[in-house]
Design an enzyme around this catalytic site. Structure first.
Site, PDB file in Angstrom:
ATOM      1  N   GLY A  24       0.874   3.247   7.019  1.00  0.00           N
ATOM      2  CA  GLY A  24       1.319   4.619   7.046  1.00  0.00           C
ATOM      3  C   GLY A  24       2.629   4.755   6.283  1.00  0.00           C
ATOM      4  CG  HIS A  83       2.048   3.011  -2.078  1.00  0.00           C
ATOM      5  ND1 HIS A  83       2.092   4.364  -1.802  1.00  0.00           N
ATOM      6  CD2 HIS A  83       3.021   2.454  -1.312  1.00  0.00           C
ATOM      7  CE1 HIS A  83       3.038   4.593  -0.919  1.00  0.00           C
ATOM      8  NE2 HIS A  83       3.623   3.438  -0.609  1.00  0.00           N
TER       9      HIS A  83
END
Length: 664
Positions: free
Chosen positions: A536, A455
């Protein structure tokens, strides 16, 4: 002088130097970080509502739905909220609290507001307090002061240490038992979060150092790691990764039957194959399609399209069936098919070069050559269309994360080469000058975007307005995405010198849009609109049309699931199951979106239809493996990079390619 006395009195009360009127009525909101759904201009920002100066105020934009939030810094008991409205008040509003600034609980509702000062007594608990306004008295909203009173908690901004060594002790066909060492914290670890290759799996409490992860798929590879979390929501860096492969569910030594009745339908650059499905004593899991003896695609259904072929060329195809234990059938009889004359929308693929690292960002130079970033080696490589490579330079202070961090995005403006990378403490924007083919003059422009094993975001894109747009990830702290004081989970907009543009939607902030999980694709269409792609977690990947100041919902909303009916969230223009995409690179050619998918191992072609996206068509599924980056080339085609063997951050141990794709 009056303001100094007020501030001194407030500090005295907060520090306990003078007793307040009530021991549990401390002013908690003074000078705390405040954010709002919109800010009218630089003179009316959210922080003006928590400064104890009634001559200053926050003022909203014109949308009916607005909110103003303050971060108290710690979970606190809230006894009283005072709203001192300006000339523009709310007829209908709610006071809400939240532990992390994501999920909100209504604690007071007003349906007949009339402005002035509202003194609201209540009993609530939370770190964040928000006024959610749904109907103005006239137009817009204005707040002179937003006061929150109560009993403060202990403010904690120090994240826990890294959890101790993670290991797997028992692996079955559908589960794995994980064990790890305790993390340290200045207060206390309250939870451990278990992740699988960047996807959140579950949480356990801070005293639990083991867990069984269930509902796994037999005969499948997984990679797990753990983060520690404290009561304030601070998240540690990730533990080491543990790689496991679940065994087959049953002993199965019987391969599937051979597929039958293989048929071919060629076009100019592809061949569509269909066949009769195989049978198996347990189950057929997939099919592998081979072209001239080399695997060219995979499918879970009895059909596949092999793309990227040369026109007017004969190819030979065979098909194998694969069962859940990995057993393979014999090959079908060879079938020859000849492609037609002409060119498909996505045409022939030609390999430009191989690389042993992970080509991440890619940017073209005026002479038609390109620069690309080697993620793990931290080198910038110059490559010609014929595949001739030279190292332009090494970027200093780049570190890996044993996951997805490293040297990521690359963009160019004039002689300046802009680079986004992971450092020992954050993700950051730097630039270097390209002089005689070599990088010099290293400058750090922007620091502070959160980093973690996964991330990290990373894509860069200059817009038609001359501003640089930066894709960031939430750093595995989901609430970062909703925090306008964090650079994580955002699309940022930056001047070329690293300063904040004066016309950004939130004055003084780099934030252009927020509520994102892990942005890795950015591109502008012919109308100057920004399109964005993001990962996602376990439900849906997204492509979004970005609006200045827009909130895209993460972590409350994923794709169109969970709490996505919140009217202040912008809905995605396109979604895909995460298993079919995991989008990374994004480019637009002639108002057609091209999306490179990692887990899906395919290239999507999606035409733009006004404000919507048309039907998606996929190419190359299972042929080249994971696809990382796609960029428009100077000849109007595409350059496409693969990303195979890229999970361990070790330089030069991957098997990757750079390819050219013709477009019609």
């Amino acid at each position: 002088m009056r303001r100094l006395l007020v501030l001194a009195s407030t500090f005295a009360i907060t520090l306990g130097l003078a007793p307040p009127a009530h021991a549990d009525d401390v002013l908690l909101s003074f000078d705390r970080p405040a954010t709002a759904s919109s800010e009218a201009d630089a003179d009316h920002v959210a922080t003006k509502a928590v400064d104890l100066d009634r001559t200053t105020r926050w003022r909203s934009g014109h949308d009916r739905l607005q909110w103003l939030s303050v971060d108290l810094g710690a979970m606190s008991t809230i006894n009283r909220v005072v709203l001192r409205w300006g000339n523009r008040c709310a007829r209908e509003y709610k006071v809400q609290t939240s532990p992390e600034g994501v999920y909100w609980r209504d604690v007071h509702t007003v349906t007949r507001g009339h402005g002035g000062d509202d003194n609201i007594n209540l009993t609530a608990f939370g770190r964040f307090v928000r006024v959610y306004m749904s109907r103005p008295c006239f137009f817009g909203y204005e707040m002179n002061e937003f006061e929150v009173h109560g009993t403060p908690g202990v403010i904690d901004t120090t994240p826990p240490g890294v959890p101790g060594a993670l290991k797997s002790t028992t692996v079955t066909a559908t589960s794995v038992r994980l064990e790890w060492g305790a993390a340290t914290d200045n207060v206390a670890v309250t939870a451990y979060d278990i992740y699988q290759s960047g996807q959140f799996v579950k949480s356990v409490d801070g005293t639990t150092l083991n867990n069984n992860v269930t509902k796994l798929t037999p005969n499948t590879a997984y990679s797990f790691y753990v983060n520690a979390r404290d009561a304030a929501g601070n998240v540690s860096q990730a533990s080491n990764s543990v790689n496991v492969t679940t065994p087959a569910a049953v002993i199965d030594n019987e391969p599937p039957t051979v597929p039958t009745n293989v048929q071919a339908t060629p076009t100019a650059n592809s061949v569509k194959l269909t066949w009769t499905a195989s049978t198996d004593n347990v189950a057929v899991a997939s099919y592998a399609v081979f072209r001239d003896g080399k695997q060219a695609g995979t499918s879970t259904t009895p059909n596949a399209t092999i793309s990227g072929l040369a026109p007017e060329t004969a190819y030979q195809f065979t098909v194998q069936a694969i069962d859940t234990a990995g057993k393979r059938s014999a090959f079908t009889a060879p079938l020859q098919a000849t492609t037609q004359r002409g060119r498909d929308a996505v045409g022939q693929v030609t390999k430009i070069a191989d690389d042993t690292d992970v080509p991440w960002g890619l940017e073209f130079l005026p002479d038609g050559s390109a620069l690309y970033a080697e993620r793990d080696a931290a080198d910038v490589v110059r490559i010609t269309p014929k595949g001739e490579k030279t190292v332009a330079g090494h970027v200093p202070n780049v570190v890996s994360t044993d996951g997805e961090g490293g040297l990521l995005g690359v963009e160019r403006q004039g002689d300046w080469i802009y680079l986004y990378h992971t450092s020992p403490t954050d993700n950051r924007l730097v630039r270097m000058k390209l002089v005689d083919g070599k990088l010099t003059n290293h400058e750090v422009l922007l620091t502070g975007a959160p980093r973690n094993k996964f991330h990290n975001g990373g894509r860069l894109r200059f817009g038609p307005d001359g501003k640089l747009y930066i894709a960031t990830g939430d750093g595995q702290v989901p609430q970062n995405a909703q925090d306008l004081n964090s650079l994580g989970g955002k699309v940022l907009r930056v001047n070329p010198d690293g300063s904040v543009p004066r016309d950004n939607p939130f004055p003084g902030k780099y934030v252009y849009s927020y509520g994102h999980r892990n942005v890795q694709g950015l591109a502008f269409d012919s109308r100057g609109r920004l399109w964005e792609a993001e990962f996602g977690n376990s439900i849906m990947d997204e492509i979004n049309l970005i609006r200045p100041g827009g909130n895209y919902g993460w972590p409350a909303c994923e794709g169109t699931a969970n709490l996505c009916d919140e009217p202040t969230f912008h809905k995605p223009m396109w979604t895909s199951p995460v298993s079919a995409a995991s989008p990374s690179g994004l480019t637009i050619v002639d108002d057609v979106v091209y999306l490179a998918a990692l887990r899906g191992q395919k290239l999507y072609r999606i035409p733009i239809r006004g404000r919507q996206l048309g039907e998606a068509t996929s190419y190359f599924e299972g042929h080249f493996g994971r696809l990382r980056t796609v960029e428009r080339s100077p000849d109007g085609g595409l350059w496409l990079t693969t990303s195979n063997g890229d999970k361990d951050s070790i330089p030069h141990n991957s098997t990757t390619q750079l390819m050219h794709v013709n477009l019609r």
